[in-house]
Design an enzyme around this catalytic site. Structure first.
Site: not given
Ligand code: PMP
Length: 286
Positions: A33, A52, A101, A150, A182, A206
């Protein structure tokens, strides 16, 4: 007026939107997503989000549901049809709905599923949290090892949010091998003097689109940036802390595990970076 969403080629009222029970996104979290912010009716950092998305699809050998131009057109159409001034567009691609499935990926006869919807957030910029600052708690990072993709497997981040809420905090910072990875849905930063520290990119986190834009703003403003791991102890002794994401932009963090960071209020670096980023993001939005 009911919200118009996009499902596999069609714009439909949300009540009429349907995805199969055999969809692998539903059965196996086999989906990726993106969330793109909308400011002043325009898309923020859109090329970054599409780049991305392409990488997530390619890392998972998932077929592409549409061209970049088509995806831009669908985003814009949904923003227009739903009259979004400030808010976001959510996009999800899954590996589609095979007849049965099965753990093995389906063949090319199963097309990917593409769903997009909008959320209106009139107070997106004027978020009260930006004035008060957020409280975070530290939790162990128990996610899978490919956080650079993601995917829609968001159960552990949801659990993390609930752990934070139960402690009266706004979010959790995840810790692995003694260092912060994070936030549950954002990248994490500390500030010491004129230096901003945030974990280097890799499979452990991410690669935030907002992170890339904010670090560029920071360097442009002659701030020092160190991309390296930091510990909770180092964060506790920092002058400031903040997070970044597409929906929060730059958001100050003022408490960590119940203890104040710096003076316990949003610090000058976070406040300035939020201003710089927001004005640049609005200028460059498409
Ligand atoms: N880390 C994680 C685990 C996230 O879910 C997100 C947001 N989707 C981010 C960092 C920040 O990414 P972005 O700046 O692209 O929203």
């Amino acid at each position: 007026m009911s919200r118009i969403v996009y499902v596999n080629g069609q714009y439909v009222p949300e009540e009429e939107a349907r995805v199969s029970v055999f969809d692998r996104g539903f059965l196996m979290a086999d989906g990726v997503y993106e969330v793109t912010s909308v400011l002043d009716g325009k898309l923020v950092d859109f090329p970054g989000h599409i780049t991305r998305l392409r990488r997530s699809l390619s890392e998972l050998d998932m077929p592409s549901p549409a061209t970049d131009d088509d995806l831009l057109a669908i985003h814009r159409e949904l923003v227009a049809r739903n009259g979004i001034e400030h808010g976001m567009v959510y996009l999800q691609v899954t590996r589609g709905a095979p007849p049965d499935r099965d753990f093995a990926y389906p063949d090319a006869a199963t097309p990917p599923t593409l769903v997009l919807f909008t959320q209106s957030k009139p107070g997106l910029i004027d978020n009260p949290l930006a004035r008060s600052g957020m409280a975070v708690v530290s939790i162990p990072d128990q996610r899978w090892a490919r956080r650079d993709i993601k995917t829609v497997q968001l159960l552990y981040p949801s659990m993390g949010k609930m752990i934070a809420k139960a402690q009266g905090a706004d979010d959790a910072w995840m810790v692995e091998d003694g260092v912060v990875t994070e936030g549950t849905s954002n990248n994490a930063y500390i500030v010491k003097g004129n230096t901003i520290v945030t974990r280097q990119l890799g499979p452990e986190i991410l690669s935030g689109i907002t992170r890339a834009a904010v670090l560029a703003c920071a360097r442009e403003a002659q701030m020092r940036v160190e991309e390296r791991p930091f510990t909770i102890e180092e964060a506790r002794e920092a002058d400031e802390a903040f997070i970044t994401s597409a929906s929060t932009f730059v958001m100050p963090v003022v408490r960590l595990d119940g203890q104040e960071i710096g003076e316990g209020r949003p610090g000058p670096v976070a406040v300035r970076l939020r201003e710089i980023y927001l004005s640049e993001a609005r200028r460059a939005a498409i």
